[in-house]
Design a protein around this motif. Structure first.
Motif, PDB file in Angstrom:
ATOM      1  N   GLN A  70       7.750   2.951   4.698  1.00  0.00           N
ATOM      2  CA  GLN A  70       6.629   3.379   3.863  1.00  0.00           C
ATOM      3  C   GLN A  70       5.501   2.337   3.784  1.00  0.00           C
ATOM      4  OE1 GLN A  70       8.843   4.421   0.249  1.00  0.00           O
ATOM      5  NE2 GLN A  70       8.694   6.575   0.829  1.00  0.00           N
ATOM      6  N   PRO A  71       4.990   1.905   4.931  1.00  0.00           N
ATOM      7  CA  PRO A  71       3.899   0.920   4.912  1.00  0.00           C
ATOM      8  C   PRO A  71       2.643   1.440   4.221  1.00  0.00           C
ATOM      9  CG  PRO A  71       4.140   1.873   7.097  1.00  0.00           C
ATOM     10  CD  PRO A  71       5.319   2.349   6.274  1.00  0.00           C
ATOM     11  N   GLU A  72       2.533   2.762   4.130  1.00  0.00           N
ATOM     12  CA  GLU A  72       1.360   3.347   3.466  1.00  0.00           C
ATOM     13  C   GLU A  72       1.367   3.111   1.963  1.00  0.00           C
ATOM     14  OE1 GLU A  72       4.532   6.560   3.451  1.00  0.00           O
ATOM     15  OE2 GLU A  72       3.911   4.974   4.816  1.00  0.00           O
ATOM     16  N   LEU A  73       2.459   2.542   1.432  1.00  0.00           N
ATOM     17  CA  LEU A  73       2.547   2.251  -0.001  1.00  0.00           C
ATOM     18  C   LEU A  73       2.479   0.739  -0.289  1.00  0.00           C
ATOM     19  CD1 LEU A  73       5.277   4.852  -1.050  1.00  0.00           C
ATOM     20  CD2 LEU A  73       2.806   4.958  -1.464  1.00  0.00           C
ATOM     21  N   PHE A  74       1.826   0.004   0.582  1.00  0.00           N
ATOM     22  CA  PHE A  74       1.617  -1.438   0.419  1.00  0.00           C
ATOM     23  C   PHE A  74       0.108  -1.626   0.280  1.00  0.00           C
ATOM     24  CE2 PHE A  74       2.754  -5.796   2.594  1.00  0.00           C
ATOM     25  CZ  PHE A  74       2.234  -6.478   1.516  1.00  0.00           C
ATOM     26  N   PHE A  75      -0.315  -2.065  -0.916  1.00  0.00           N
ATOM     27  CA  PHE A  75      -1.737  -2.125  -1.242  1.00  0.00           C
ATOM     28  C   PHE A  75      -2.189  -3.536  -1.609  1.00  0.00           C
ATOM     29  CE2 PHE A  75      -0.221   2.121  -2.397  1.00  0.00           C
ATOM     30  CZ  PHE A  75      -1.017   2.880  -1.549  1.00  0.00           C
ATOM     31  N   LEU A  76      -3.458  -3.780  -1.337  1.00  0.00           N
ATOM     32  CA  LEU A  76      -4.090  -5.052  -1.659  1.00  0.00           C
ATOM     33  C   LEU A  76      -5.303  -4.811  -2.533  1.00  0.00           C
ATOM     34  CD1 LEU A  76      -4.218  -6.599   1.921  1.00  0.00           C
ATOM     35  CD2 LEU A  76      -2.387  -6.788   0.226  1.00  0.00           C
ATOM     36  N   ALA A  77      -5.525  -5.725  -3.460  1.00  0.00           N
ATOM     37  CA  ALA A  77      -6.772  -5.755  -4.217  1.00  0.00           C
ATOM     38  C   ALA A  77      -7.644  -6.836  -3.594  1.00  0.00           C
ATOM     39  CB  ALA A  77      -6.508  -6.068  -5.688  1.00  0.00           C
ATOM     40  N   LEU A  78      -8.885  -6.465  -3.312  1.00  0.00           N
ATOM     41  CA  LEU A  78      -9.832  -7.406  -2.728  1.00  0.00           C
ATOM     42  C   LEU A  78     -11.027  -7.555  -3.653  1.00  0.00           C
ATOM     43  CD1 LEU A  78      -8.530  -5.634  -0.196  1.00  0.00           C
ATOM     44  CD2 LEU A  78      -9.780  -7.381   1.020  1.00  0.00           C
ATOM     45  N   LEU A  79     -11.401  -8.775  -3.861  1.00  0.00           N
ATOM     46  CA  LEU A  79     -12.569  -9.083  -4.670  1.00  0.00           C
ATOM     47  C   LEU A  79     -13.595  -9.707  -3.734  1.00  0.00           C
ATOM     48  CD1 LEU A  79     -13.635  -9.013  -7.570  1.00  0.00           C
ATOM     49  CD2 LEU A  79     -12.731 -11.327  -7.856  1.00  0.00           C
ATOM     50  N   GLY A 114     -14.083  -9.030  -0.769  1.00  0.00           N
ATOM     51  CA  GLY A 114     -13.460  -9.234   0.525  1.00  0.00           C
ATOM     52  C   GLY A 114     -12.277 -10.178   0.546  1.00  0.00           C
ATOM     53  N   ARG A 115     -11.985 -10.867  -0.551  1.00  0.00           N
ATOM     54  CA  ARG A 115     -10.869 -11.822  -0.614  1.00  0.00           C
ATOM     55  C   ARG A 115      -9.672 -11.160  -1.270  1.00  0.00           C
ATOM     56  NH1 ARG A 115      -9.025 -15.996  -4.338  1.00  0.00           N
ATOM     57  NH2 ARG A 115     -10.625 -15.366  -5.820  1.00  0.00           N
ATOM     58  N   ILE A 116      -8.482 -11.328  -0.683  1.00  0.00           N
ATOM     59  CA  ILE A 116      -7.260 -10.751  -1.242  1.00  0.00           C
ATOM     60  C   ILE A 116      -6.903 -11.492  -2.526  1.00  0.00           C
ATOM     61  CG2 ILE A 116      -4.783 -10.385  -0.881  1.00  0.00           C
ATOM     62  CD1 ILE A 116      -5.470 -10.113   2.149  1.00  0.00           C
ATOM     63  N   VAL A 117      -6.870 -10.741  -3.645  1.00  0.00           N
ATOM     64  CA  VAL A 117      -6.576 -11.347  -4.946  1.00  0.00           C
ATOM     65  C   VAL A 117      -5.391 -10.679  -5.630  1.00  0.00           C
ATOM     66  CG1 VAL A 117      -8.949 -12.155  -5.275  1.00  0.00           C
ATOM     67  CG2 VAL A 117      -8.270  -9.882  -6.128  1.00  0.00           C
ATOM     68  N   GLY A 118      -4.821  -9.647  -4.997  1.00  0.00           N
ATOM     69  CA  GLY A 118      -3.682  -8.966  -5.603  1.00  0.00           C
ATOM     70  C   GLY A 118      -2.944  -8.124  -4.581  1.00  0.00           C
ATOM     71  N   THR A 119      -1.668  -7.880  -4.886  1.00  0.00           N
ATOM     72  CA  THR A 119      -0.837  -7.026  -4.035  1.00  0.00           C
ATOM     73  C   THR A 119       0.053  -6.160  -4.910  1.00  0.00           C
ATOM     74  OG1 THR A 119       1.102  -8.500  -3.909  1.00  0.00           O
ATOM     75  CG2 THR A 119      -0.640  -8.849  -2.281  1.00  0.00           C
ATOM     76  N   VAL A 120       0.496  -5.067  -4.338  1.00  0.00           N
ATOM     77  CA  VAL A 120       1.533  -4.249  -4.954  1.00  0.00           C
ATOM     78  C   VAL A 120       2.161  -3.400  -3.856  1.00  0.00           C
ATOM     79  CG1 VAL A 120       0.087  -2.251  -5.582  1.00  0.00           C
ATOM     80  CG2 VAL A 120       2.127  -2.799  -6.937  1.00  0.00           C
ATOM     81  N   MET A 121       3.458  -3.174  -3.994  1.00  0.00           N
ATOM     82  CA  MET A 121       4.169  -2.276  -3.098  1.00  0.00           C
ATOM     83  C   MET A 121       4.792  -1.168  -3.930  1.00  0.00           C
ATOM     84  SD  MET A 121       6.423  -4.664  -0.618  1.00  0.00           S
ATOM     85  CE  MET A 121       5.804  -6.114   0.178  1.00  0.00           C
ATOM     86  N   GLY A 122       4.814   0.018  -3.359  1.00  0.00           N
ATOM     87  CA  GLY A 122       5.508   1.133  -3.971  1.00  0.00           C
ATOM     88  C   GLY A 122       6.558   1.653  -3.007  1.00  0.00           C
ATOM     89  N   GLY A 123       7.488   2.397  -3.532  1.00  0.00           N
ATOM     90  CA  GLY A 123       8.494   3.052  -2.707  1.00  0.00           C
ATOM     91  C   GLY A 123       8.929   4.334  -3.393  1.00  0.00           C
ATOM     92  N   TYR A 124       9.373   5.298  -2.598  1.00  0.00           N
ATOM     93  CA  TYR A 124       9.847   6.568  -3.156  1.00  0.00           C
ATOM     94  C   TYR A 124      10.949   7.110  -2.261  1.00  0.00           C
ATOM     95  CZ  TYR A 124       9.781  11.361  -4.981  1.00  0.00           C
ATOM     96  OH  TYR A 124      10.132  12.571  -5.532  1.00  0.00           O
ATOM     97  N   ASP A 125      12.107   7.340  -2.853  1.00  0.00           N
ATOM     98  CA  ASP A 125      13.259   7.812  -2.088  1.00  0.00           C
ATOM     99  C   ASP A 125      13.540   9.297  -2.294  1.00  0.00           C
ATOM    100  OD1 ASP A 125      14.410   7.990  -4.626  1.00  0.00           O
ATOM    101  OD2 ASP A 125      15.745   6.286  -4.347  1.00  0.00           O
ATOM    102  N   GLY A 126      12.629  10.009  -2.939  1.00  0.00           N
ATOM    103  CA  GLY A 126      12.821  11.422  -3.216  1.00  0.00           C
ATOM    104  C   GLY A 126      13.443  11.676  -4.578  1.00  0.00           C
ATOM    105  N   HIS A 127      13.977  10.632  -5.207  1.00  0.00           N
ATOM    106  CA  HIS A 127      14.580  10.756  -6.533  1.00  0.00           C
ATOM    107  C   HIS A 127      13.731  10.022  -7.570  1.00  0.00           C
ATOM    108  CE1 HIS A 127      17.698  11.259  -9.521  1.00  0.00           C
ATOM    109  NE2 HIS A 127      17.769   9.960  -9.702  1.00  0.00           N
TER     110      HIS A 127
END
Length: 157
Positions: free
Chosen positions: A52-61, A63-76
């Motif tokens: 699920q690479p589509e659920l890996f996000f960056l916050a850019l300020l 143009g500079r990376i200042v935050g990250t978060v990952m999500g996941g979903y297994d159907g449950h």
């Protein structure tokens, strides 16, 4: 943050790897703990890119990376991982926007519940942040088991 800055959220790209690792090593002290070989940021990124690479996000300020978060979903249920914000930019809504972004993406996928875990050593500010976003402790006990080459690693986090 000033009024002239622009915050955006986008998906992770492999070219972001070094900047993300630098942020994580600044934000997550456990990435420096050699007794936790499972806390290898390169491995975490590689594993996320394989699942699920589509659920890996960056916050850019600006143009500079200042935050990250990952999500996941297994159907449950869904999971929130690796929420990190540059310490000098906390309390400006970056973490809140990243969490809302993952919540929105998982809601679109039909996810009914989102879970996250915080280390028992997390600061009261970390708990207060999640409390303010509506996250509550569930009446569960989190159990874990190290697998493969990590089976002999220290049991913490």
């Amino acid at each position: 943050m000033t009024t002239n800055t622009t915050l955006s959220i986008r998906r992770f790209d492999a070219s972001d790897t070094d900047a993300v690792i630098a942020l994580w090593q600044a934000v997550f002290p456990e990435y420096h703990d050699v007794t936790r070989p499972q806390r290898n940021p390169r491995l975490s990124i590689a594993n996320k890119l394989a699942t699920q690479p589509e659920l890996f996000f960056l916050a850019l300020l600006d143009g500079r990376i200042v935050g990250t978060v990952m999500g996941g979903y297994d159907g449950h249920r869904g999971w929130l991982y690796s929420l990190a914000v540059d310490a000098s930019l906390r309390r400006h809504g970056i973490g809140t926007r990243l969490v809302a972004h993952v919540e929105s993406e998982l809601t679109r996928r039909g996810c009914p519940k989102l879970n996250l875990q915080v280390l028992s050593s997390a600061t009261p500010e970390v708990r207060a942040f999640y409390d303010a976003l509506g996250y509550r402790a569930d009446a569960v006990i989190s159990l874990g088991k190290r697998l493969g080459e990590y089976a002999d690693a220290a049991p913490a986090g």
